[in-house]
Motif scaffolding. Structure first.
Motif, short mmCIF file in Angstrom:
data_model
loop_
_atom_site.label_atom_id
_atom_site.label_comp_id
_atom_site.label_asym_id
_atom_site.label_seq_id
_atom_site.Cartn_x
_atom_site.Cartn_y
_atom_site.Cartn_z
N MET A 1 -1.07 -6.57 3.79
CA MET A 1 -0.60 -6.35 2.42
C MET A 1 0.69 -7.12 2.14
O MET A 1 1.62 -7.07 2.93
CB MET A 1 -0.35 -4.86 2.20
CG MET A 1 -1.28 -4.29 1.14
SD MET A 1 -1.10 -2.56 0.76
CE MET A 1 0.59 -2.16 0.96
N SER A 2 0.69 -7.83 1.01
CA SER A 2 1.91 -8.57 0.67
C SER A 2 2.91 -7.63 0.01
O SER A 2 2.53 -6.67 -0.64
CB SER A 2 1.54 -9.70 -0.30
OG SER A 2 2.52 -9.85 -1.28
N LYS A 3 4.18 -7.93 0.17
CA LYS A 3 5.18 -7.05 -0.44
C LYS A 3 5.23 -7.21 -1.96
O LYS A 3 5.88 -6.45 -2.66
CB LYS A 3 6.55 -7.28 0.18
CG LYS A 3 7.09 -8.65 -0.06
CD LYS A 3 8.43 -8.80 0.58
CE LYS A 3 8.84 -10.25 0.49
NZ LYS A 3 9.88 -10.61 1.38
N ASP B 1 2.60 -6.96 -3.83
CA ASP B 1 1.49 -6.17 -4.38
C ASP B 1 1.95 -5.21 -5.46
O ASP B 1 2.96 -4.52 -5.28
CB ASP B 1 0.88 -5.28 -3.28
CG ASP B 1 0.02 -6.08 -2.34
OD1 ASP B 1 0.10 -7.31 -2.38
OD2 ASP B 1 -0.73 -5.45 -1.58
N LYS C 1 0.16 -2.40 -8.65
CA LYS C 1 -1.02 -1.86 -9.33
C LYS C 1 -0.76 -1.96 -10.82
O LYS C 1 0.30 -1.55 -11.30
CB LYS C 1 -1.22 -0.40 -8.92
CG LYS C 1 -2.54 -0.18 -8.21
CD LYS C 1 -2.85 1.29 -8.04
CE LYS C 1 -4.32 1.53 -7.85
NZ LYS C 1 -4.97 0.91 -6.73
N ASP D 1 -5.62 -3.71 -8.30
CA ASP D 1 -4.72 -4.13 -7.22
C ASP D 1 -4.41 -5.61 -7.38
O ASP D 1 -5.31 -6.44 -7.26
CB ASP D 1 -5.38 -3.89 -5.86
CG ASP D 1 -5.51 -2.41 -5.58
OD1 ASP D 1 -4.52 -1.68 -5.81
OD2 ASP D 1 -6.60 -1.98 -5.17
N ALA E 1 -2.12 -9.00 -6.22
CA ALA E 1 -1.35 -9.50 -5.08
C ALA E 1 0.07 -9.85 -5.48
O ALA E 1 0.94 -10.03 -4.63
CB ALA E 1 -2.04 -10.73 -4.51
N SER E 2 0.31 -9.97 -6.79
CA SER E 2 1.65 -10.32 -7.29
C SER E 2 1.78 -9.76 -8.71
O SER E 2 0.79 -9.63 -9.43
CB SER E 2 1.79 -11.84 -7.32
OG SER E 2 2.80 -12.24 -8.24
N GLY F 1 -1.33 -12.92 -9.77
CA GLY F 1 -1.82 -11.54 -9.63
C GLY F 1 -3.10 -11.28 -10.39
O GLY F 1 -3.98 -10.54 -9.95
N SER G 1 9.35 -3.54 -1.39
CA SER G 1 8.21 -3.64 -2.29
C SER G 1 8.71 -3.70 -3.73
O SER G 1 9.87 -3.34 -4.01
CB SER G 1 7.29 -2.42 -2.13
OG SER G 1 7.96 -1.28 -2.64
#
Ligand SMILES: Cc1cc2nc3c(=O)[nH]c(=O)nc-3n(C[C@H](O)[C@H](O)[C@H](O)COP(=O)(O)O)c2cc1C
Length: 325
Positions: A1-3, A5, A7, A12, A14-15, A40, A292
């Motif tokens: 999991m990338s930091k 991430d 919602k 979900d 990624a950016s 993202g 995060s």
């Protein structure tokens, strides 16, 4: 999991960096570069009801005496939509979350189209709504009720998350967002920046204004992202306008945005620029000890800062009058 991430609208990402609705997201090659650069999500260009209808009406009027005139109009409408639906399917194959966008004038046509968008695989839908008020006798609230009716109808038609992209000109933005929330709108995009007319004094003509944002365009949305995220935390905010680089993205996240949308910067620097923005956010997080995005999101919003009046201040009054002294 990338930091990086986050919602957003139940998806979900990624950016937090999203490629906003524009021609940039309507080229599959550019979409692939955006994906490789760690974007993202993608918001597709809006399908404009007005534009499709105009094309259909033009064909209908040139075929006025043709017995198949109704069929021709219907064909134009469905063909324009088919191309859009096919494109959704193509982008979906890249694996990136896809947010479709429609620009509504009436709710009638769009509820059926919304269903098709969902079946083509769009993960969410952004409603690009704006009505230029040109009737001096129409009260502002009457225009707003059109927005709410469309939101109501669309939300009750599909079960994918729906966000609304609004402009900055309302008497009470907080109430407008609240009314959307009551109609189960999950997110608001603040703000759209519209086409603006300009005057050429040499040619004595009205021309198109600059279509890209400049850095100071960030600030109007910054105030409202900070206030709305504090007062209506139930609604997710995607900040838009004037996010031209990594620092601007970080500012909007600190103000309380869940995601940030970029358009002008991608036109001007190319789609791979997303990687530069992601890198900046990531390095800034390391430097400030945030593991995060949720660790710092909203840290400087209206309810968290010790002097909320900094977001309330709108007149210069005495405070700045000693600048000239
Ligand atoms: C060439 C161009 C086309 C755009 N097309 C759309 C569109 O179809 N739908 C929409 O909601 N916004 C559209 N926008 C507005 C952008 O999504 C965005 O809200 C605006 O450009 C402000 O963001 P920026 O400062 O990152 O450019 C467009 C903007 C540009 C410059």
């Amino acid at each position: 999991m990338s930091k990086l991430d986050v919602k957003y609208l139940g998806l979900d990402l990624a950016s937090p960096v999203i490629a906003g609705s524009s021609g940039v997201t309507m080229s599959i090659d550019k979409v692939k570069t955006l994906v490789d650069s760690g974007v993202g999500a993608i918001v597709l260009k809006s399908v404009f009801e007005e534009e499709i209808n105009r094309k259909a009406w033009a064909m209908e009027s040139s075929a006025e005496n043709c017995p198949e005139v109704d069929y021709i109009g219907a064909y134009i409408r469905s063909n324009s939509l088919d191309n859009y639906l096919e494109y959704i399917m193509k982008v979906k194959k890249t694996g990136i979350p896809v947010i479709a966008s429609i620009s509504c004038v009436s709710s009638k046509e769009w509820t059926s189209f919304t269903k098709l968008i969902k079946s083509a695989g769009a993960d969410a839908l952004e409603l690009n709504m704006f009505f230029l008020p040109l009737n001096r006798e129409q009260k502002g609230g009457k225009y707003e009720s059109i927005y709410y009716d469309i939101a109501n109808d669309v939300v009750s038609t599909v079960d994918i998350p729906v966000s609304v992209k609004i402009g900055p000109v309302f008497t009470n933005i907080l109430n407008v967002v609240w009314e959307f929330y009551l109609r189960k709108i999950r997110g608001v995009v603040m703000f759209n920046r519209f086409y603006e007319p300009e005057i050429d004094i040499n040619r004595l003509e009205t021309v198109s204004g600059e279509i890209f944002s400049n850095p100071s365009d960030l600030r109007q949305a910054l105030r409202w992202v900070a206030i709305v995220s504090a007062e209506i935390p139930q609604v997710e905010i995607s900040a838009s306008t004037g996010i031209l680089n990594g620092p601007a993205a970080v500012k909007q996240l600190l103000a309380g945005a869940t995601t940030v949308q970029m358009v002008s910067a991608l036109y001007q620097n190319g789609p791979a620029y997303v990687a530069t923005v992601n890198r900046f956010i990531s390095e800034w997080m390391d430097k400030n000890g945030f593991a995060s995005v949720s660790d710092f999101r909203g840290k400087l919003n209206y309810s968290k800062i010790t002097s909320p009046e900094l977001y309330e201040r709108s007149q210069f009054m005495k405070y700045f009058s000693n600048r000239d002294e």
